[in-house]
Design a protein around this motif. Structure first.
Motif: not given
Length: 239
Positions: A150-160
């Motif tokens: 499972l890969m919740p995207a979140g804020q990809v660039a910030r890893g948040e």
């Protein structure tokens, strides 16, 4: 809402969590959640067409086989206007726009990059949102899959993390474990999140998009992503 097939999930099914860009992790299937708004917008678009193109970034657009004049860019990125006709990455806009003969192409801040990252982790990549959550769970329960990432995207660039993506992943994990998730509680938490409330205040139509994103659709089909090259791919209905 009753899935009716949670009991059919393989008893040896292994469900793990990961984040895009945190290094490859081998799995049979990776499932990407970008609830607000890419995976929800994709679900709405796929009710209207048989295929949606994907570019991780604007700079990846030339890698698509179709000329830009044949595409409708679906993106919140302001710079996308310089590349061709565009609508916002909005499920409401996606439901109302006149597509004509154009192929929609998603290019978003987080979700499209997460799809390409997921394709490096697993041979099969699915999209998930609250709209098609039950269809995704049903597909996984009926498959021979033994390891799901499972890969919740979140804020990809910030890893948040983003609360809506994590709660969508929680709900899918519950269904695969044979439990009915409390989607009403998840909806309340998402609506109360400060970042979500801020977006409602400053982004036109975001509140309507939120209503669409939090409403499960029993008839929705599961969607899969196929990478077609570096930085590009397309979304199709699961066969």
């Amino acid at each position: 809402m009753e899935l009716g097939l949670t009991h059919a999930a393989p008893p040896d099914l292994r469900v793990e969590r990961g984040r895009p860009g945190r290094g490859p992790r081998a799995a049979d299937v990776a499932v990407v959640m970008d609830v607000l708004r890419m995976t929800t917008t994709a679900a709405v678009l796929m009710r209207r067409c048989s295929r949606v193109a994907v570019a991780a970034t604007l700079e990846d657009l030339p890698q698509l086989e179709q000329p830009l004049s044949d595409l409708l860019l679906v993106s919140e990125l302001a710079d996308a206007d310089a590349w061709g006709a565009r609508i916002d990455n909005s499920p409401v806009a996606a439901s109302e726009v006149d597509l004509g003969s154009r192929t929609p192409v998603l290019i978003t801040t987080n979700g499209t990059q997460a799809l390409l990252a997921a394709a490096a982790c697993a041979p099969e990549v699915l999209l998930a949102s609250f709209v098609d959550l039950y269809a995704v769970a049903r597909h996984l329960a009926e498959s021979a899959t033994t390891r799901v990432l499972l890969m919740p995207a979140g804020q990809v660039a910030r890893g948040e993390a983003c609360v809506e993506d994590d709660l969508c992943a929680d709900a899918l994990a519950a269904l695969l474990a044979g439990r009915e998730p409390d989607l009403q509680a998840a909806s309340r938490i998402i609506r109360a999140d400060p970042l979500v409330r801020q977006r409602i205040e400053v982004e036109p139509c975001f509140g309507i998009d939120l209503e669409v994103a939090l409403a499960p659709q029993p008839s929705q089909r599961a969607l899969q992503f196929e990478a077609l090259g570096r930085g590009v791919g397309h979304i199709l209905r699961v066969a």
